[in-house]
Scaffold this motif. Structure first.
Motif, PDB file in Angstrom:
ATOM      1  N   ARG A 125      11.071  -6.069  -3.495  1.00  0.00           N
ATOM      2  CA  ARG A 125      12.264  -5.281  -3.178  1.00  0.00           C
ATOM      3  C   ARG A 125      12.048  -4.458  -1.914  1.00  0.00           C
ATOM      4  O   ARG A 125      10.907  -4.108  -1.571  1.00  0.00           O
ATOM      5  N   PRO A 126      13.126  -4.117  -1.216  1.00  0.00           N
ATOM      6  CA  PRO A 126      12.990  -3.341   0.025  1.00  0.00           C
ATOM      7  C   PRO A 126      12.376  -1.969  -0.231  1.00  0.00           C
ATOM      8  O   PRO A 126      12.665  -1.320  -1.241  1.00  0.00           O
ATOM      9  N   VAL A 127      11.532  -1.544   0.682  1.00  0.00           N
ATOM     10  CA  VAL A 127      10.975  -0.193   0.625  1.00  0.00           C
ATOM     11  C   VAL A 127      11.885   0.759   1.387  1.00  0.00           C
ATOM     12  O   VAL A 127      12.202   1.856   0.928  1.00  0.00           O
ATOM     13  N   VAL A 128      12.309   0.331   2.561  1.00  0.00           N
ATOM     14  CA  VAL A 128      13.248   1.090   3.392  1.00  0.00           C
ATOM     15  C   VAL A 128      14.344   0.135   3.847  1.00  0.00           C
ATOM     16  O   VAL A 128      14.071  -0.998   4.250  1.00  0.00           O
ATOM     17  N   GLY A 129      15.593   0.570   3.777  1.00  0.00           N
ATOM     18  CA  GLY A 129      16.691  -0.280   4.217  1.00  0.00           C
ATOM     19  C   GLY A 129      16.977  -1.392   3.220  1.00  0.00           C
ATOM     20  O   GLY A 129      16.758  -1.250   2.016  1.00  0.00           O
ATOM     21  N   HIS A 153       8.054   3.302  -5.034  1.00  0.00           N
ATOM     22  CA  HIS A 153       7.031   2.582  -4.275  1.00  0.00           C
ATOM     23  C   HIS A 153       5.759   3.423  -4.219  1.00  0.00           C
ATOM     24  O   HIS A 153       5.821   4.642  -4.043  1.00  0.00           O
ATOM     25  N   LEU A 154       4.583   2.789  -4.359  1.00  0.00           N
ATOM     26  CA  LEU A 154       3.338   3.548  -4.387  1.00  0.00           C
ATOM     27  C   LEU A 154       2.844   3.957  -3.002  1.00  0.00           C
ATOM     28  O   LEU A 154       1.849   4.666  -2.891  1.00  0.00           O
ATOM     29  N   ASN A 156       1.848   3.456   1.305  1.00  0.00           N
ATOM     30  CA  ASN A 156       0.940   2.650   2.123  1.00  0.00           C
ATOM     31  C   ASN A 156      -0.534   2.920   1.853  1.00  0.00           C
ATOM     32  O   ASN A 156      -1.396   2.220   2.376  1.00  0.00           O
ATOM     33  N   GLN A 157      -0.837   3.936   1.060  1.00  0.00           N
ATOM     34  CA  GLN A 157      -2.230   4.138   0.655  1.00  0.00           C
ATOM     35  C   GLN A 157      -2.691   2.988  -0.236  1.00  0.00           C
ATOM     36  O   GLN A 157      -3.851   2.578  -0.192  1.00  0.00           O
ATOM     37  N   ILE A 158      -1.760   2.459  -1.030  1.00  0.00           N
ATOM     38  CA  ILE A 158      -2.057   1.352  -1.937  1.00  0.00           C
ATOM     39  C   ILE A 158      -1.585   0.029  -1.355  1.00  0.00           C
ATOM     40  O   ILE A 158      -2.306  -0.969  -1.363  1.00  0.00           O
ATOM     41  N   ASN A 159      -0.363   0.009  -0.855  1.00  0.00           N
ATOM     42  CA  ASN A 159       0.261  -1.232  -0.412  1.00  0.00           C
ATOM     43  C   ASN A 159      -0.009  -1.518   1.063  1.00  0.00           C
ATOM     44  O   ASN A 159      -0.196  -0.609   1.867  1.00  0.00           O
ATOM     45  N   SER A 160       0.006  -2.810   1.392  1.00  0.00           N
ATOM     46  CA  SER A 160      -0.268  -3.253   2.754  1.00  0.00           C
ATOM     47  C   SER A 160       0.749  -4.322   3.142  1.00  0.00           C
ATOM     48  O   SER A 160       1.728  -4.560   2.427  1.00  0.00           O
TER      49      SER A 160
END
Length: 328
Positions: A125-129, A153-154, A156-160
């Protein structure tokens, strides 16, 4: 009420010590009124949960009254995942339906937190927009008063920009998951939870992460053991096998294959242990479809095979984990 854990010692022949499994005290579990299996894996809830569709990664709420799992479509190039839910109400289980926070984007790998207050899962799913992501990120949704909140959303510390898969969380809040590695496929990571925040993820251990692909890990609530999938290991029975590693001191033991009686010649993945610490659930692509017939098969007989579990698509299996460990 806080969860109270009774620790049950299990001894495996490959261990020099013991492993403890968390069990919630005073909870009575009922798995669709089915007889609990022993040391041989069987299809779980055939015709209800495990069907002719592609089913993955089940997770139960700590009280055993809710099960979440994933159904994927069967197209190779455009696979879409959706999370389903069943509830036990007054002793009766409801029919599977899409959970409230899923159904629009590709969602998978649900995991109930040990306290039952939320669910981690992955999504495109979209994080932004409005732009749908091309990779999977880890999300969290609260669960209070039998109602799911708004997914978060968790970060950018977790997600890449690569896949993050199969979140599993300990009682302390430490997050275990798989991240895509362009060199070896996937590695298992841990992000410690300190002062209300997830820390920078690090590889779990060189004794678990190898030059092969390791992913889909379940961690015990007390972090005493981890069960995960490895592809390409020298002891593998199939394309992907389930392994177990134990936390001793500050180190993880080398992964131990859970054996030929559990693993098949096909892909075995998505391990999840029941809240009472007794049963191992996992996804397998094993089948019972013959590769030839003694005589030409009828249309109705062939369609019956295709429209049944064990048709070669993913099904959820279950087995007594204690008995499995005692056979190693």
């Amino acid at each position: 009420m806080k969860n109270v854990y009774i620790y049950i010692a299990l001894t495996g022949m490959f261990l020099n010590g013991m492993v403890c499994l968390g069990q919630k005290k005073g909870t009575e579990f009922s798995y669709f009124n089915l007889a609990v299996p022993k040391d041989t894996p069987t299809v779980f809830a055939s015709g209800i949960i495990s069907t002719h569709h592609n089913e993955y990664n089940s997770t139960f709420s700590p009280d055993g009254n809710v099960i979440l799992y994933t159904i994927a479509n069967n197209t190779y190039y455009n696979r879409f995942y959706t999370i389903f839910i069943c509830k036990r109400i007054k002793g009766q289980w409801t029919s599977p339906e899409i959970v409230s926070f899923s159904g629009q984007y590709s969602d998978a790998d649900p995991f109930f937190t040990p306290d039952g207050k939320g669910v981690y899962f992955i999504s495109t799913r979209p994080v932004v927009g409005k732009a749908v992501k091309e990779d999977f990120d880890i999300w969290y949704v609260s669960y209070q008063n039998e109602t799911f909140g708004k997914p978060q959303h968790l970060g950018n510390q977790i997600n890449s920009s690569n896949d993050e898969l199969y979140p599993s969380v300990s009682a302390k809040g430490n997050l275990y998951f798989a991240t895509e590695n362009k060199k070896t496929g996937y590695d298992l990571m841990i992000s410690a939870y300190k002062n209300g925040q997830f820390q920078k993820p690090v590889g779990i251990s060189d004794s678990i992460n190898t030059d092969n692909t390791e992913f889909d890990a379940f961690v015990a609530p007390d972090e005493s053991y981890i069960i995960y999938t490895s592809m390409g290991g020298k002891n593998n029975v199939g394309s992907g096998d389930l392994y177990i590693s134990f936390h001793k001191g500050n180190q993880w033991t080398a992964g131990k294959n859970l054996g030929h009686n559990l693993n098949s010649k096909h892909m075995d993945q998505c391990p999840m242990v029941s809240p009472d610490g007794r049963l191992l659930f996992f996804t397998s692509f094993r089948d019972s479809q013959p590769y030839h017939f003694e005589k030409p098969v009828s249309t109705s007989a062939y369609l019956k095979i295709l429209n049944s579990p064990l048709n070669g698509l993913g099904n959820i299996f279950w087995v007594d984990l204690h008995m499995v460990l005692n056979t190693l």
